[in-house]
Design a protein around this motif. Structure first.
Motif, PDB file in Angstrom:
ATOM      1  N   THR A  92      23.745 100.804  50.314  1.00  0.00           N
ATOM      2  CA  THR A  92      23.435 100.239  49.242  1.00  0.00           C
ATOM      3  C   THR A  92      24.341 100.726  48.117  1.00  0.00           C
ATOM      4  OG1 THR A  92      21.790 102.189  48.897  1.00  0.00           O
ATOM      5  CG2 THR A  92      20.994 100.073  49.877  1.00  0.00           C
ATOM      6  N   THR A  93      25.488 100.090  48.007  1.00  0.00           N
ATOM      7  CA  THR A  93      26.453 100.475  47.072  1.00  0.00           C
ATOM      8  C   THR A  93      27.298  99.182  46.519  1.00  0.00           C
ATOM      9  OG1 THR A  93      28.454 101.736  46.620  1.00  0.00           O
ATOM     10  CG2 THR A  93      28.021 100.870  48.851  1.00  0.00           C
ATOM     11  N   ALA A  94      27.487  99.174  45.266  1.00  0.00           N
ATOM     12  CA  ALA A  94      28.310  98.082  44.743  1.00  0.00           C
ATOM     13  C   ALA A  94      29.922  97.943  45.123  1.00  0.00           C
ATOM     14  CB  ALA A  94      28.353  98.107  43.116  1.00  0.00           C
ATOM     15  N   GLU A  95      30.286  99.031  45.797  1.00  0.00           N
ATOM     16  CA  GLU A  95      31.432  98.883  46.394  1.00  0.00           C
ATOM     17  C   GLU A  95      31.497  98.779  47.902  1.00  0.00           C
ATOM     18  OE1 GLU A  95      32.937 102.866  45.320  1.00  0.00           O
ATOM     19  OE2 GLU A  95      32.754 102.537  43.170  1.00  0.00           O
ATOM     20  N   ARG A  96      30.658  97.920  48.507  1.00  0.00           N
ATOM     21  CA  ARG A  96      30.598  97.608  49.903  1.00  0.00           C
ATOM     22  C   ARG A  96      32.014  96.827  50.332  1.00  0.00           C
ATOM     23  NH1 ARG A  96      26.496  94.388  49.619  1.00  0.00           N
ATOM     24  NH2 ARG A  96      25.186  96.058  49.719  1.00  0.00           N
ATOM     25  N   ASP A  97      32.423  97.371  51.469  1.00  0.00           N
ATOM     26  CA  ASP A  97      33.722  96.873  51.910  1.00  0.00           C
ATOM     27  C   ASP A  97      33.426  95.139  52.219  1.00  0.00           C
ATOM     28  OD1 ASP A  97      35.847  96.045  53.461  1.00  0.00           O
ATOM     29  OD2 ASP A  97      36.034  98.123  54.376  1.00  0.00           O
ATOM     30  N   PRO A  98      34.259  94.470  51.375  1.00  0.00           N
ATOM     31  CA  PRO A  98      34.025  93.109  51.677  1.00  0.00           C
ATOM     32  C   PRO A  98      34.576  92.611  53.166  1.00  0.00           C
ATOM     33  CG  PRO A  98      36.233  93.654  50.665  1.00  0.00           C
ATOM     34  CD  PRO A  98      35.495  94.837  50.585  1.00  0.00           C
ATOM     35  N   LEU A  99      35.066  93.622  53.889  1.00  0.00           N
ATOM     36  CA  LEU A  99      35.250  93.111  55.369  1.00  0.00           C
ATOM     37  C   LEU A  99      33.988  92.726  56.092  1.00  0.00           C
ATOM     38  CD1 LEU A  99      37.025  93.370  58.015  1.00  0.00           C
ATOM     39  CD2 LEU A  99      36.110  95.609  58.193  1.00  0.00           C
ATOM     40  N   TRP A 100      32.772  93.041  55.695  1.00  0.00           N
ATOM     41  CA  TRP A 100      31.629  92.554  56.311  1.00  0.00           C
ATOM     42  C   TRP A 100      31.493  91.067  56.315  1.00  0.00           C
ATOM     43  CZ3 TRP A 100      27.021  89.856  55.344  1.00  0.00           C
ATOM     44  CH2 TRP A 100      26.868  89.761  54.012  1.00  0.00           C
ATOM     45  N   ARG A 101      31.785  90.406  55.250  1.00  0.00           N
ATOM     46  CA  ARG A 101      31.766  88.828  55.342  1.00  0.00           C
ATOM     47  C   ARG A 101      32.495  88.486  56.179  1.00  0.00           C
ATOM     48  NH1 ARG A 101      32.132  90.375  49.443  1.00  0.00           N
ATOM     49  NH2 ARG A 101      34.226  89.341  49.444  1.00  0.00           N
ATOM     50  N   ASP A 102      33.765  88.911  56.404  1.00  0.00           N
ATOM     51  CA  ASP A 102      34.643  88.268  57.378  1.00  0.00           C
ATOM     52  C   ASP A 102      33.906  88.463  58.843  1.00  0.00           C
ATOM     53  OD1 ASP A 102      37.294  87.276  58.692  1.00  0.00           O
ATOM     54  OD2 ASP A 102      37.196  89.539  59.450  1.00  0.00           O
ATOM     55  N   VAL A 103      33.391  89.805  58.805  1.00  0.00           N
ATOM     56  CA  VAL A 103      32.819  90.040  60.188  1.00  0.00           C
ATOM     57  C   VAL A 103      31.578  89.087  60.416  1.00  0.00           C
ATOM     58  CG1 VAL A 103      31.190  91.728  61.493  1.00  0.00           C
ATOM     59  CG2 VAL A 103      33.205  92.418  60.351  1.00  0.00           C
ATOM     60  N   LEU A 104      30.810  88.860  59.529  1.00  0.00           N
ATOM     61  CA  LEU A 104      29.758  87.662  59.669  1.00  0.00           C
ATOM     62  C   LEU A 104      30.553  86.287  60.340  1.00  0.00           C
ATOM     63  CD1 LEU A 104      26.996  86.614  59.221  1.00  0.00           C
ATOM     64  CD2 LEU A 104      27.542  86.148  56.846  1.00  0.00           C
ATOM     65  N   GLN A 105      31.570  85.805  59.587  1.00  0.00           N
ATOM     66  CA  GLN A 105      32.134  84.734  59.972  1.00  0.00           C
ATOM     67  C   GLN A 105      32.420  84.656  61.704  1.00  0.00           C
ATOM     68  OE1 GLN A 105      31.538  81.846  58.428  1.00  0.00           O
ATOM     69  NE2 GLN A 105      30.835  83.224  56.428  1.00  0.00           N
ATOM     70  N   ARG A 106      33.059  85.830  62.059  1.00  0.00           N
ATOM     71  CA  ARG A 106      33.460  86.327  63.293  1.00  0.00           C
ATOM     72  C   ARG A 106      32.117  85.830  64.284  1.00  0.00           C
ATOM     73  NH1 ARG A 106      38.118  90.632  63.703  1.00  0.00           N
ATOM     74  NH2 ARG A 106      39.017  90.335  61.541  1.00  0.00           N
ATOM     75  N   LEU A 107      31.034  86.489  63.928  1.00  0.00           N
ATOM     76  CA  LEU A 107      29.859  86.681  64.758  1.00  0.00           C
ATOM     77  C   LEU A 107      29.373  85.350  64.981  1.00  0.00           C
ATOM     78  CD1 LEU A 107      27.796  89.912  63.473  1.00  0.00           C
ATOM     79  CD2 LEU A 107      29.422  89.605  65.379  1.00  0.00           C
ATOM     80  N   LEU A 108      29.422  84.650  63.836  1.00  0.00           N
ATOM     81  CA  LEU A 108      28.776  83.152  63.774  1.00  0.00           C
ATOM     82  C   LEU A 108      29.593  82.458  64.920  1.00  0.00           C
ATOM     83  CD1 LEU A 108      27.872  82.556  59.987  1.00  0.00           C
ATOM     84  CD2 LEU A 108      26.305  83.117  61.648  1.00  0.00           C
ATOM     85  N   ASP A 109      30.876  82.600  64.700  1.00  0.00           N
ATOM     86  CA  ASP A 109      31.776  81.832  65.679  1.00  0.00           C
ATOM     87  C   ASP A 109      31.626  82.293  66.992  1.00  0.00           C
ATOM     88  OD1 ASP A 109      33.105  80.756  63.369  1.00  0.00           O
ATOM     89  OD2 ASP A 109      35.032  82.203  63.491  1.00  0.00           O
ATOM     90  N   ARG A 110      31.222  83.344  67.434  1.00  0.00           N
ATOM     91  CA  ARG A 110      31.006  83.898  68.775  1.00  0.00           C
ATOM     92  C   ARG A 110      29.546  83.350  69.324  1.00  0.00           C
ATOM     93  NH1 ARG A 110      34.729  88.718  67.585  1.00  0.00           N
ATOM     94  NH2 ARG A 110      36.507  88.295  68.921  1.00  0.00           N
ATOM     95  N   VAL A 111      28.831  83.226  68.299  1.00  0.00           N
ATOM     96  CA  VAL A 111      27.351  82.742  68.834  1.00  0.00           C
ATOM     97  C   VAL A 111      27.591  81.318  69.070  1.00  0.00           C
ATOM     98  CG1 VAL A 111      25.205  82.476  68.076  1.00  0.00           C
ATOM     99  CG2 VAL A 111      26.163  84.627  67.668  1.00  0.00           C
TER     100      VAL A 111
END
Length: 310
Positions: A92-111
């Motif tokens: 819970t930080t304002a400096e969250r690594d934006p990488l997570w949003r790319d990971v989300l798209q990769r997960l959606l692609d694979r599902v």
């Protein structure tokens, strides 16, 4: 070789410095092991179809984890965390690594590529794809803060799955000797998120010891048995199971805070996996709710629906 199972009184009386405090996540196998366990449990679950979908998502997590490298905490932030007994890599930080949003798209692609997408799920995926970076970060904030009324239940598991990949990557590469002790019970010393369930492990240096597993980064930390993992109380602790059900899974309740969290015993089922077994045992949740207890924290991959009047 005979392995001795320690009883609760024995555990509390020995030198705690001899007990491994942490078990960091096994990066190479964590999600694939979870996926296999989910598939194993799906057949006997009333939500078997959903559990199989989550197994597919866990496979996608494992594949994606192998391809990423998130930003680790700086030396300065680690020093600060150690000085103030705070999580070393707070989610819970304002400096969250934006990488997570790319990971989300990769997960959606694979599902989607797995061919299990129903029309309803397709709408959920499409909605996540069109959200802006700001909207996705706001959604992640709500999920991590457990603000249930701000999150669509069908979207939350995918958001959480992406965050799990990033924080598991971080936890798997952190020197556990740098992880501080926390004063607050029920919070992961790596990311600050509550645990999903606990497990009494077998084998080697972990034999007979109880660990709670973080719902985000899957770090495990030792908590003595017969102690509430939510409020730290040792009073009014009881264990509940289902008649005719698995002896490897119980619900540990606390009469001080009126919550419960599930606990598994590897000596009775070596394949017990905290998140997977928790997800696949909804009947036990229903029984605990009828008995007047609330979950200490939700399962990360099954977001509770919020009544319309809340």
């Amino acid at each position: 070789m005979v392995q001795r199972i320690l009883e609760p009184g024995q555990i509390e009386s020995i030198d705690h410095s001899a007990i491994p405090r942490l078990r960091m996540p096994e990066r190479a196998t964590l999600f694939s092991t979870r996926a296999a366990r989910l598939r194993q449990l799906a057949g006997a679950s009333p939500i078997g179809g959903y559990i199989r979908l989550m197994a597919t998502l866990a496979d996608a997590q494992q594949q994606t984890l192998a391809q990423i490298s998130a930003t680790l905490p700086s030396t300065e932030s680690i020093d600060l965390a150690q000085q103030h007994s705070m999580p070393i890599a707070p989610a819970t930080t304002a400096e969250r690594d934006p990488l997570w949003r790319d990971v989300l798209q990769r997960l959606l692609d694979r599902v989607e590529a797995a061919g299990l997408v129903t029309p309803m799920l397709a709408r959920v995926i499409d909605d996540l794809r069109v959200k802006s970076a700001e909207e996705l970060d706001a959604l992640a904030d709500a999920v991590l803060a457990l603000r249930f009324n701000e999150v669509e239940p069908a979207s939350a598991p995918f958001v959480m799955a992406a965050l799990q990949v990033v924080w598991t990557d971080i936890a798997s590469r952190i020197d556990q000797r740098a992880v501080p002790y926390l004063d607050a019970p029920g919070a992961c010393p790596v990311c600050g998120v509550p645990p999903v369930a606990s497990i009494v492990r077998v084998g080697g240096q972990f034999q007979g010891y109880r660990y709670v597993q973080c719902g985000l980064c899957s770090t495990e930390w030792h908590v003595v048995r017969v102690k509430c993992t939510n409020c730290d109380s040792t009073k009014g602790i009881a264990y509940h199971g289902i008649d005719g059900g698995s002896e490897a899974l119980k619900a540990e309740s606390c009469d001080e805070c009126h919550t419960y969290r599930k606990i598994g015993y590897q000596e009775k089922d070596y394949d017990f996996e905290p998140l997977a077994d928790d997800l696949a045992s909804l009947t036990l949740d229903l029984l605990m709710n009828e008995a007047g207890y609330k979950r200490s924290s939700p399962n990360p991959l099954l977001w509770p629906a919020v009544p319309s009047d809340e």
